[in-house]
Design a protein around this motif. Structure first.
Motif, PDB file in Angstrom:
ATOM      1  N   TYR A  62       8.080   3.726  -2.193  1.00 59.00           N
ATOM      2  CA  TYR A  62       9.685   3.888  -1.876  1.00 59.00           C
ATOM      3  C   TYR A  62      10.343   3.572  -3.215  1.00 59.00           C
ATOM      4  CZ  TYR A  62       7.331   4.635   2.589  1.00 59.00           C
ATOM      5  OH  TYR A  62       6.353   4.898   3.596  1.00 59.00           O
ATOM      6  N   LEU A 105      12.677  10.866   4.598  1.00 61.13           N
ATOM      7  CA  LEU A 105      11.748  11.709   4.022  1.00 61.13           C
ATOM      8  C   LEU A 105      11.616  13.090   4.374  1.00 61.13           C
ATOM      9  CD1 LEU A 105       8.711   9.067   4.039  1.00 61.13           C
ATOM     10  CD2 LEU A 105      10.556   9.380   2.541  1.00 61.13           C
ATOM     11  N   TYR A 127      14.599   4.790   4.538  1.00 61.00           N
ATOM     12  CA  TYR A 127      14.427   5.977   3.668  1.00 61.00           C
ATOM     13  C   TYR A 127      14.086   7.254   4.622  1.00 61.00           C
ATOM     14  CZ  TYR A 127      13.173   2.706   0.160  1.00 61.00           C
ATOM     15  OH  TYR A 127      13.103   1.473  -0.784  1.00 61.00           O
ATOM     16  N   GLN A 165       5.494  -1.378   7.645  1.00 58.10           N
ATOM     17  CA  GLN A 165       6.757  -0.668   7.822  1.00 58.10           C
ATOM     18  C   GLN A 165       6.814  -0.021   9.266  1.00 58.10           C
ATOM     19  OE1 GLN A 165       5.974   2.663   5.097  1.00 58.10           O
ATOM     20  NE2 GLN A 165       4.617   3.685   6.532  1.00 58.10           N
ATOM     21  N   TYR A 190       7.509   3.811  10.650  1.00 59.07           N
ATOM     22  CA  TYR A 190       7.562   4.990  10.321  1.00 59.07           C
ATOM     23  C   TYR A 190       7.745   6.003  11.650  1.00 59.07           C
ATOM     24  CZ  TYR A 190       6.081   9.165   7.446  1.00 59.07           C
ATOM     25  OH  TYR A 190       6.135  10.320   6.669  1.00 59.07           O
TER      26      TYR A 190
END
Length: 181
Positions: free
Chosen positions: A50, A124, A122, A88, A90
């Motif tokens: 990342y 993606l 982020y 994280q 996700y």
């Protein structure tokens, strides 16, 4: 059309040995299924990048807690390292979540949001969403649904109002206790 992903991830060959647990929750905070994959042994660790950060998302001793909320267009996986710390969150944008042969699943709509414990996030796979639309794998309604849902969730995350992030540790503990009992 969709990539259907199951909570027990039966096709994940990187994991040589695992334990699996799941339950259904109907609380004020969350309605849906939660699953937990306890990674005992992997063929090799998995790292992702990342920006300039290299993050290990699976290795021996890691836990993957997945939420499949009813009536929502997302599914969330929280990855914990061998020490129990969150690596994280996700978030898969999806068309729907469901259950087949008693195993929860989601129909993936390509876009994903990653949130790191530092607060960085982020978006993606925008290219995968565009490609699926241009190839005709999804129509404009699904393309737009994915973009709108990702935008909505990003706004909630920025405002610190996406409550599922804060439920991950509690739900992990619940599944671990149920599995041991």
């Amino acid at each position: 059309m969709f990539k259907r992903k199951y909570g027990d991830r039966p096709d994940w060959t990187r994991i040589v040995k695992r334990d699996y647990a799941q339950t259904f929750l109907h609380t004020q905070e969350f309605q849906g299924h939660i699953t937990l994959i306890k990674v005992v042994k992997v063929t090799e660790p998995l790292f992702v990048m990342y920006g300039h950060k290299r993050v290990c998302i699976v290795d021996d001793g890691y836990l993957w807690l997945q939420h499949f909320p009813f009536g929502k267009h997302y599914s969330m996986t929280t990855m914990f390292d061998a020490c129990g710390d969150i690596v994280q969150w996700y978030i898969d944008i999806c068309y729907e979540n469901g259950v087949e042969n008693q195993i929860p699943w989601m129909d993936d709509l390509y876009l994903d949001i990653v949130v790191l414990p530092s607060g960085e996030s982020y978006l993606l796979d925008e290219d995968e969403l565009e490609e699926a639309y241009h190839e005709g794998s999804i129509d404009f309604a699904l393309f737009d649904l994915a973009r709108q849902e990702a935008f909505r969730l990003q706004q909630l995350i920025k405002a610190d109002k996406f409550e599922l992030l804060s439920l991950a540790k509690k739900h992990k503990k619940l599944l671990l206790e149920e599995n041991e009992g």
